[in-house]
Design an enzyme around this catalytic site. Structure first.
Site, PDB file in Angstrom:
ATOM      1  N   ALA A  41       0.848  -1.190   0.000  1.00  0.00           N
ATOM      2  CA  ALA A  41       0.000   0.000   0.000  1.00  0.00           C
ATOM      3  C   ALA A  41       0.882   1.237   0.000  1.00  0.00           C
ATOM      4  CB  ALA A  41      -0.911   0.019   1.229  1.00  0.00           C
ATOM      5  N   MET A  43       0.746   3.801   1.838  1.00  0.00           N
ATOM      6  CA  MET A  43       1.112   4.239   3.189  1.00  0.00           C
ATOM      7  C   MET A  43       2.293   3.468   3.788  1.00  0.00           C
ATOM      8  SD  MET A  43      -1.935   2.769   5.566  1.00  0.00           S
ATOM      9  CE  MET A  43      -1.145   2.092   6.995  1.00  0.00           C
ATOM     10  N   TYR A  44       2.667   2.347   3.204  1.00  0.00           N
ATOM     11  CA  TYR A  44       3.825   1.595   3.698  1.00  0.00           C
ATOM     12  C   TYR A  44       5.134   2.314   3.370  1.00  0.00           C
ATOM     13  CZ  TYR A  44       0.566  -2.395   3.994  1.00  0.00           C
ATOM     14  OH  TYR A  44      -0.484  -3.227   4.266  1.00  0.00           O
ATOM     15  N   GLY A  45       5.107   3.176   2.360  1.00  0.00           N
ATOM     16  CA  GLY A  45       6.276   3.960   2.001  1.00  0.00           C
ATOM     17  C   GLY A  45       7.391   3.178   1.336  1.00  0.00           C
TER      18      GLY A  45
END
Length: 63
Positions: A41, A43-45
């Site tokens: 995802a 947001m995991y970066g």
């Protein structure tokens, strides 16, 4: 089987806590060993590293 009739791989790799070379090596090795599900995802970066591993795993022949 999913609601749309397609099958989803039973095994996958999660990338939530993976970063840098650990992420690359894990995703690359998983793909080379037959995994076809990568849970990732924004947001995991780590999308850049996951992408690099996917590109190399697909482009390079099996060893």
């Amino acid at each position: 089987m999913l609601n749309n009739g397609l099958w989803m791989p039973a095994f996958g790799i999660g990338t939530y806590s993976l970063h840098n070379e650990t992420c690359f090596n894990s995703v690359y090795t998983a793909l080379k060993n037959g995994y076809r599900l990568i849970d990732t995802a924004y947001m995991y970066g780590n999308e850049d590293v996951v992408g690099r591993a996917v590109r190399l795993a697909v482009l390079l022949p099996a060893m």
